[in-house]
Design an enzyme around this catalytic site. Structure first.
Site, PDB file in Angstrom:
ATOM      1  N   HIS A   1     -13.113   2.992 -60.311  1.00 16.33           N
ATOM      2  CA  HIS A   1     -13.676   2.362 -61.513  1.00 16.33           C
ATOM      3  C   HIS A   1     -14.603   1.202 -61.160  1.00 16.33           C
ATOM      4  O   HIS A   1     -14.856   0.332 -61.992  1.00 16.33           O
ATOM      5  CB  HIS A   1     -12.577   1.905 -62.489  1.00 16.33           C
ATOM      6  CG  HIS A   1     -11.742   3.014 -63.031  1.00 16.33           C
ATOM      7  ND1 HIS A   1     -11.118   2.946 -64.259  1.00 16.33           N
ATOM      8  CD2 HIS A   1     -11.414   4.235 -62.535  1.00 16.33           C
ATOM      9  CE1 HIS A   1     -10.446   4.070 -64.477  1.00 16.33           C
ATOM     10  NE2 HIS A   1     -10.615   4.870 -63.435  1.00 16.33           N
TER      11      HIS A   1
ATOM     12  N   GLU B   1      -9.222  12.809 -68.742  1.00 18.39           N
ATOM     13  CA  GLU B   1      -8.054  12.111 -68.180  1.00 18.39           C
ATOM     14  C   GLU B   1      -8.108  10.623 -68.463  1.00 18.39           C
ATOM     15  O   GLU B   1      -7.080   9.971 -68.606  1.00 18.39           O
ATOM     16  CB  GLU B   1      -7.966  12.349 -66.668  1.00 18.39           C
ATOM     17  CG  GLU B   1      -6.693  11.848 -66.020  1.00 18.39           C
ATOM     18  CD  GLU B   1      -6.680  10.345 -65.724  1.00 18.39           C
ATOM     19  OE1 GLU B   1      -5.597   9.725 -65.789  1.00 18.39           O
ATOM     20  OE2 GLU B   1      -7.760   9.794 -65.421  1.00 18.39           O
ATOM     21  N   GLU B   2      -9.317  10.076 -68.562  1.00 16.14           N
ATOM     22  CA  GLU B   2      -9.493   8.625 -68.582  1.00 16.14           C
ATOM     23  C   GLU B   2      -9.198   7.974 -69.932  1.00 16.14           C
ATOM     24  O   GLU B   2      -8.943   6.771 -69.978  1.00 16.14           O
ATOM     25  CB  GLU B   2     -10.933   8.272 -68.171  1.00 16.14           C
ATOM     26  CG  GLU B   2     -11.317   8.659 -66.747  1.00 16.14           C
ATOM     27  CD  GLU B   2     -10.648   7.787 -65.695  1.00 16.14           C
ATOM     28  OE1 GLU B   2      -9.934   6.842 -66.059  1.00 16.14           O
ATOM     29  OE2 GLU B   2     -10.845   8.068 -64.503  1.00 16.14           O
TER      30      GLU B   2
ATOM     31  N   ASP C   1     -13.654  14.457 -66.054  1.00 14.94           N
ATOM     32  CA  ASP C   1     -14.422  13.499 -66.854  1.00 14.94           C
ATOM     33  C   ASP C   1     -14.880  12.314 -66.014  1.00 14.94           C
ATOM     34  O   ASP C   1     -14.334  12.013 -64.954  1.00 14.94           O
ATOM     35  CB  ASP C   1     -13.617  13.017 -68.054  1.00 14.94           C
ATOM     36  CG  ASP C   1     -12.254  12.450 -67.673  1.00 14.94           C
ATOM     37  OD1 ASP C   1     -11.666  12.907 -66.670  1.00 14.94           O
ATOM     38  OD2 ASP C   1     -11.762  11.544 -68.368  1.00 14.94           O
TER      39      ASP C   1
END
Length: 398
Positions: A368, A142-143, A84
């Site tokens: 990020h 996952e995020e 993702d």
């Protein structure tokens, strides 16, 4: 280096250009957690017609399982890669930058999936020489809590599996370094949202109002004492207020303020301490200022704990493989981010390790970040590292 490993490494080197092309495709076409429809389809299409078993839509989402049955009976190992992206506007200027506004692969999951697909393809071609079973877990989401791992586990992705391995490429670690740590390797996490409700008023008559800005400011300061005064100095915890929404007019006392943030801990026993103290401080301050509050406090990802023996096996495999692209194999200590790989590690003895992706002399940006970047040479290193660990495990176990 044994003959089987030489064959695998040769195949990986021959397919490195394909690995990079796949990574760039994913990077150009990122999809957010729980919405990875086209990404999942691309992965499934890649395995069509190959000598393996493929299951799709695992866990009520976009998860994919690929099973490789070796020529001889043996242990069962799962290897996992996530796919993702994040709600970030890319600012790298790369020729293969995201084509989707506000969405970016800013954590390296595109690289995880690309190396894993080519590694899996190569292992399929060598399957008759393998002992045991390899299950490849292509995991979405996952995020974003609750995370894709949890749903896939509930759907049975670890049924019949003995151990699990995973890799994360790291933009702040040097290219050529492969790093590991036995024990607690990633923090556990909680997130929270607090809405404080007071009584608004005119700035000239504060006695007639209950000021939520002042109350919230007291809370922001007081909550930091949880770490400084309630947590063992040799333990690890953070309490972060990431958002303070109290915007208004200069001469108006706000009647409502919203705070959001997160908690990180390195021991599950610390989680309960932080939550208890957080609630006590919040309740006490709101009582003091005569205001009410709404609290949404959600514990999500557990502490990720690497199994000692499994991690030692990975380190041994890496050292014995003598991979020329690897400069150092390092025990790196625990890392402060959180990872939903922790759910696999709770269920099976596991090892989650790291591959450096920062090339010396180039700009360095954290995960990020809108300018996040990994040197693509890390993909071959990741594939060879995981490949070496897989072959060692299947032949010698833990």
């Amino acid at each position: 280096m044994n003959d089987l490993q030489k064959q695998l490494f040769t195949k990986l080197q021959q397919k490195e250009a394909d690995m990079i092309a796949i990574r760039r495709h994913f990077h150009e076409n990122p999809e957010l957690s729980f919405h990875e429809t086209k990404t999942a389809q691309y992965i499934a299409d890649f395995y069509a017609g190959k000598d393996c078993t493929v299951q799709t839509n695992i866990g009520g989402g976009h998860g994919i399982l690929v099973d490789i049955q070796g020529g001889k009976e043996g242990p069962s190992l799962a290897i996992r890669a996530d796919f993702d992206a994040l709600p970030i506007q890319e600012d790298t200027g790369l020729p293969f930058s995201s084509k989707t506004a506000g969405v970016m692969h800013a954590c390296g999951h595109d690289g995880h999936t690309a190396y894993m697909m080519i590694l899996t393809d190569s292992l399929i071609e060598l399957k008759e020489q393998l002992t045991g079973t390899i299950r490849v877990i292509h995991q979405p989401a996952e995020e974003v809590p609750p995370g894709g791992a949890k749903g896939m586990i509930e759907a049975g992705c670890l049924d019949g599996i003995d151990h699990v391995l995973g890799i994360h490429v790291m933009s702040l670690m040097p290219l050529g370094d492969v790093l590991y740590h036995p024990g607690s390797v990633h923090t556990g996490r909680a997130t929270f949202k607090v809405i404080m409700q007071g009584k608004g008023g005119h700035g000239s008559t504060p006695q007639d109002a209950n000021d939520t800005i002042v109350a919230a400011s007291q809370f922001v300061t007081a909550v930091q004492t949880i770490v400084s005064r309630r947590i063992d100095p040799f333990d690890t915890a953070t309490v972060t207020i990431g958002s303070f929404d109290g915007k208004g007019s200069a001469n108006v006392i706000k009647d409502s303020v919203t705070l959001e943030g997160d908690v990180r801990i390195m021991k599950e026993t610390t989680r309960a301490i932080v939550e208890k103290e957080f609630n006590q401080i919040l309740d006490g301050i709101c009582r003091t200022f005569g205001i009410s509050y709404e609290l949404d406090y959600a514990n999500d990802y557990p502490v990720c704990v690497n199994d000692q023996k499994t991690t030692e096996m990975v380190a041994q495999a890496l050292n014995e493989a003598q991979i020329p692209e690897i400069k150092q194999i390092i025990e790196c200590g625990p890392q402060t981010p959180s990872e939903d790989f922790a759910y696999y590690a709770k269920e099976r003895p596991s090892c989650f390790f790291f591959v450096g992706a920062h090339k010396e002399g180039t700009p360095m940006y954290p995960h990020h970040h809108p300018k996040f970047y990994i040197d693509e040479d890390c993909l071959l290193i990741a594939a060879k590292s995981m490949g070496a660990a897989v072959l060692h495990y299947l032949s010698e176990g833990v």
